[in-house]
Design an enzyme around this catalytic site. Structure first.
Site, PDB file in Angstrom:
ATOM      1  CG  ASP A  90       7.307   2.044   4.156  1.00 54.67           C
ATOM      2  OD1 ASP A  90       6.828   1.377   3.227  1.00 54.67           O
ATOM      3  OD2 ASP A  90       6.650   2.400   5.154  1.00 54.67           O
TER       4      ASP A  90
ATOM      5  CD1 TRP B 295       3.894  -3.631   6.317  1.00 56.42           C
ATOM      6  CD2 TRP B 295       2.702  -5.465   5.937  1.00 56.42           C
ATOM      7  NE1 TRP B 295       3.183  -3.436   5.177  1.00 56.42           N
ATOM      8  CE2 TRP B 295       2.443  -4.528   4.924  1.00 56.42           C
ATOM      9  CE3 TRP B 295       2.053  -6.712   5.923  1.00 56.42           C
ATOM     10  CZ2 TRP B 295       1.562  -4.805   3.889  1.00 56.42           C
ATOM     11  CZ3 TRP B 295       1.174  -6.971   4.888  1.00 56.42           C
ATOM     12  CH2 TRP B 295       0.935  -6.035   3.890  1.00 56.42           C
TER      13      TRP B 295
ATOM     14  CG  ASP C 272      -1.903   1.181   1.179  1.00 56.70           C
ATOM     15  OD1 ASP C 272      -1.928   1.897   0.170  1.00 56.70           O
ATOM     16  OD2 ASP C 272      -2.642   1.357   2.141  1.00 56.70           O
TER      17      ASP C 272
ATOM     18  CG  ASN D 259      -1.396  -2.399   3.876  1.00 59.73           C
ATOM     19  OD1 ASN D 259      -2.316  -2.014   4.587  1.00 59.73           O
ATOM     20  ND2 ASN D 259      -1.572  -2.818   2.632  1.00 59.73           N
ATOM     21  CG  ASP D 260      -4.095   0.954   6.824  1.00 57.40           C
ATOM     22  OD1 ASP D 260      -3.907   0.716   5.614  1.00 57.40           O
ATOM     23  OD2 ASP D 260      -5.192   0.803   7.382  1.00 57.40           O
TER      24      ASP D 260
END
Lengths: 404, 173, 404, 173
Positions: D119, D100, D75, D147-148
């Site tokens: 990230d 994650w 995401d 993934n938020d």
């Protein structure tokens, strides 16, 4: 997720805490059965660029008008049509300057302590092209002109020794940074005059409100002394744009909204107006230069590329629908090239076998063209919101010096 | 290098009428004398109003449209679309005390009016109704008539640009 | 410009320095000739909003995913369909909180000294609704969770006394700010548990990684004490979302990805699971709740509005194509309302004669609807890039308390 | 309130193999013990490379497309479109040390692989190739699979999020 959970439970990891380091990154041996080998576990890497900027890379500035705090410059490879990376700017992003060796980008930035409010800090930050990481930083007076991008508001001396930053508060002044020592030299008053157009390692011209030009010099410590001033060279009815074109070491073309050209030479320390000619010929009075970056000069060939459109007074930001090509020495147009997409910015690479670039504000697209006929070689898309100016890097032999 | 014009004389007269902004005007002296001028709006006298001030009764057109007559020389986000109006800053912003001028013809009465394009400042860009018309705009080295500049520079809240007003200041002729 | 220059020269102003103040703002007398009166010279004004937020105003949060530094909240009037103003956020904007009287917005913000780099500062800033100017500010530990917006990561106690900020570094903790004294109370460890769902003036529930709930209390000085914990209430295969719905003073509905509902009451200080039911009936297993804000509860009517779409596991952020309406007390669906535009966020005003709102991430549009049939009353367009969550203000009698 | 699971045991074994990151792992202890886990990537060992590392020879598909198999649970902005690749951060960014995990099926060999969604951090959002697929993503209170969250929190450069990697870490089963 079902497969993840099942898989991981089967592997006895629960919600697994997995190392992806080189410690456990060795490719696993493929099991006996499957025909296709298993994928190897991967290391994470960080991309490095080159030590120097190749001639056909391009810096694409995005002022991000709707989110002015987050201006940035994108770096693209125009030969391959690929996006290489991004250098963060700040509020009202103007552009970068290249160190003469093409190894560093000097980025002026304006920041506020609370996003769009709070204490303002202006800095120059060095980004090595190789890793694009923020390196040294010099804090400068928080007075940098906030305007639509003008590269002559942030020039570097030809030898890369000093960076000049034009201030507008509305008092007008120039900040000088010693780019070698990486420290502030000082701020110098330049009442009534704006911008700095370099005419040598330690000299430049400014444009003044009454249409005159102001000569100025820097000494070896970076102190600015104002010199000779010309009479007003341009009418208030048809002013020269704030986007003149350097065509030699000390020579610039000043071009009015209506397309009248005046060449000015500051070699002597006193700006001297030379040849005067026009971009338009008989029957072409309806055509004007326009855009945010309407001019690109290619020093090796002596050719000037201009974005032209049909329109009257007040259309000086209108996009060009044709590229007109001029031989500056002969003061003659040699080609008139319609383009399929209008453009507000034009640039050309500084090497002997150049690429021509155009972009339209709001399109997020750079079009790479053949200079001979402006035909489209490729497009680089997805370059943000609001492309303002394009910047081709210097090549080994500085083009501007060579042309003189 | 003497670039003095009648604006300085006008300024002297005008400044004498405004005691509250003398300090600020004093700082502007060099700029005004040297380069011409810009519109000075005494921010200390700006009124807060419960609602955006609408256009005047004898006007026509849609102030949320870039075609509206007052916008003949604007370049930016229209405050009309940002919680303000052509003469009202949106809540939470501060009008710039100095700015530049344009002249636009009001189709409803056929007269030319001097329009003051003050910016509203101190908040991230509004982003609504971007309008660029540029009629009469000059290069930045002629700042009194330049619309490429962020005119928030004289505000208390800093230079962050939010949107642009288009204020009727009087007849042009 | 021609007209400006000519006009101004004629008026003897040169490039004029004109006062637009009240000093010279008096309307000129109309000259004799023209029939239409001359326009009056205008004062500049600044708009003020109201002292309290009306029930049909709405805060629309824009996370600005492509320019995450510049998150913001827009305020709109849903009755008139007008845009009223903007409150700046910061990096990874989460949303605002309303003071119980509706007179102030509390805005958590994250800022970096150099735009996207440099020292990080997290603050809570008070904006009075009346003038939307940044007022008092409390600096908090720079640990605020950066994530897609979740209002339960920044709750205010019902009496407005304390604001809680959930931290994730990845250690989990809760910062408490005294919103009355406007100062930091402290930071309290909450290992393994996240978010705060208020269940009274000084109590709340947290959601923990194993599917259990953790009760906690604040004392009168704002110090957090962790209390009772439940057994895991939810499967790892179908977790409750992090977007539960408050349906009473101490009662919340926890709803799983697949639409299983569990009501939990923390009135006793120990969370007690009550009724369990499902959003979907026989033959509706293909439907799921989804979006960034899939639920809106209207306390006066006891009705729950849910964005539903057809999709399997992993579609919990998919936009809803229908709004399903449930009577929470009876645990029954009372309506199934297709909508013409899919939506990722839904909200309803808190008054007795409510408006229903939906928005689709990326659309920049809020659709104002009739709650009875979801029919479109009006649309408010041009609301930035990435609408995440919508926030209706409190009304005079707090809805949540009244529903208990 | 004991939320210990097998991840902690695994962590203990794994950490023993990595001396360089012990300090960091130590700080993570409470988090890992209490909530489960996340992927730890020793940033001190991240290599700089002259070019983005391409996908492996036995893969198929376009890593600049959101449909690419590794992105089943991503995401964010794809680093492949931002000057990096599925496993290479763009120049001037730093990979997050923790993140994650998802599991995706590689269509070229029919196997399931554990993918680490680190990230790349420290620079304003890339803004290119936004891709949200969410397969297997959990709520933020189960962070090891959420993934938020902005996973830049463990970096030296700060939490500013630029883009997301999708790194093959091994077979899922």
């Amino acid at each position: 997720m079902r497969s993840l959970r099942n898989g991981m439970l089967a592997a006895g990891l629960g919600a697994a805490f997995v190392m992806t380091s080189s410690v456990c990154a060795a490719p696993r041996k493929a099991p006996a059965a499957p025909k296709v080998p298993e994928l190897a576990a991967e290391d994470v890497t960080v991309v490095e660029l080159k030590d120097r900027m190749p001639a056909h890379w391009l810096v694409v500035n995005d002022v991000v008008f709707t989110h002015l705090l987050d201006g940035r410059a994108y770096i693209v490879d125009a030969d391959k049509g690929t996006y290489l990376g991004m250098v963060p700017g700040g509020h009202s992003h103007a552009g970068v300057q290249f160190s003469p060796d093409g190894a560093n980008l000097l980025m002026p930035g304006t920041f506020f302590a609370r996003g769009s409010r709070g204490e303002r800090t202006d800095v120059i930050t060095w980004f090595a092209l190789k890793d694009l990481m923020p390196g040294p930083e010099v804090v400068i007076p928080p007075k940098r002109m906030q305007a639509l991008p003008l590269l002559s508001s942030i020039p570097l001396t030809d030898d890369g020794r000093f960076m000049l930053i034009f201030n507008f508060t509305p008092e007008q002044s120039m900040t000088v940074v010693d780019a070698q020592a990486k420290k502030l030299v000082g701020e110098f008053e330049t009442p009534g005059c704006a911008l700095a157009h370099m005419t040598g390692a330690r000299s430049f011209m400014m444009q003044c409100a009454d249409g005159s030009l102001q000569s100025a010099t820097l000494d070896e410590s970076g102190v600015i002394t104002l010199g000779a001033t010309t009479d007003p060279l341009f009418d208030r009815d048809d002013p020269a744009t704030d986007k003149p074109v350097r065509v030699g070491n000390s020579r610039w073309l000043f071009i009015t909204f209506a397309g009248a050209v005046t060449e000015v030479d500051n070699a002597s320390g006193t700006p001297v107006a030379g040849a005067r000619w026009r971009l338009t010929g008989p029957g072409e009075q309806g055509w004007r230069p326009g855009g945010l970056q309407p001019y690109a000069f290619h020093a090796p060939s002596g050719l000037l590329y201009v974005l032209m459109h049909e329109g009257g007074p007040g259309t000086h930001k209108h996009p060009g629908t044709e590229i007109w090509v001029f031989d500056v020495a002969r003061q003659q147009r040699i080609a008139r090239l319609p383009i399929e997409t209008p453009a507000t910015a034009i640039e050309i690479s500084k090497d002997a076998d150049p690429l021509l670039y155009t972009a339209l504000f709001g399109s997020g697209t750079v079009v790479v063209r053949k200079p001979a006929d402006a035909s489209v070689l490729r497009k680089i898309e997805g370059l943000g919101n609001d492309i303002s100016v394009l910047q081709a890097p210097p090549v080994a032999a500085p083009a501007a010096g060579a042309a003189k | 290098m003497r670039r003095f014009d009648r604006a300085a004389e006008y300024l002297a007269r005008t400044a004498a009428r405004s005691t509250s902004r003398r300090g600020f005007i004093g700082r502007l002296g060099a700029f005004v004398t040297a380069t011409g001028a810009a519109t000075l709006l005494p921010v200390s006298r700006v009124r807060a109003e419960k609602a955006a001030v609408p256009i005047q009764v004898h006007e026509e057109g849609d102030p949320n449209s870039c075609d509206y007559w007052r916008y003949c020389a604007v370049d930016g986000f229209l405050c009309s679309c940002c919680g303000g109006s052509a003469s009202s800053c949106p809540p939470g912003t501060e009008p710039s005390p100095i700015t530049w001028l344009g002249t636009c013809r009001n189709p409803a009465d056929g007269r030319n009016y001097v329009i003051s394009y003050n910016d509203c400042c101190g908040k991230a860009a509004c982003g609504r109704c971007n309008c660029s018309r540029d009629e009469g705009a000059t290069p930045v080295y002629q700042p009194s008539t330049a619309n490429d500049l962020d005119w928030c520079l004289g505000t208390q809240v800093g230079v962050a640009y939010h949107c642009s007003l288009s204020v009727v200041t009087g007849l042009a002729d």
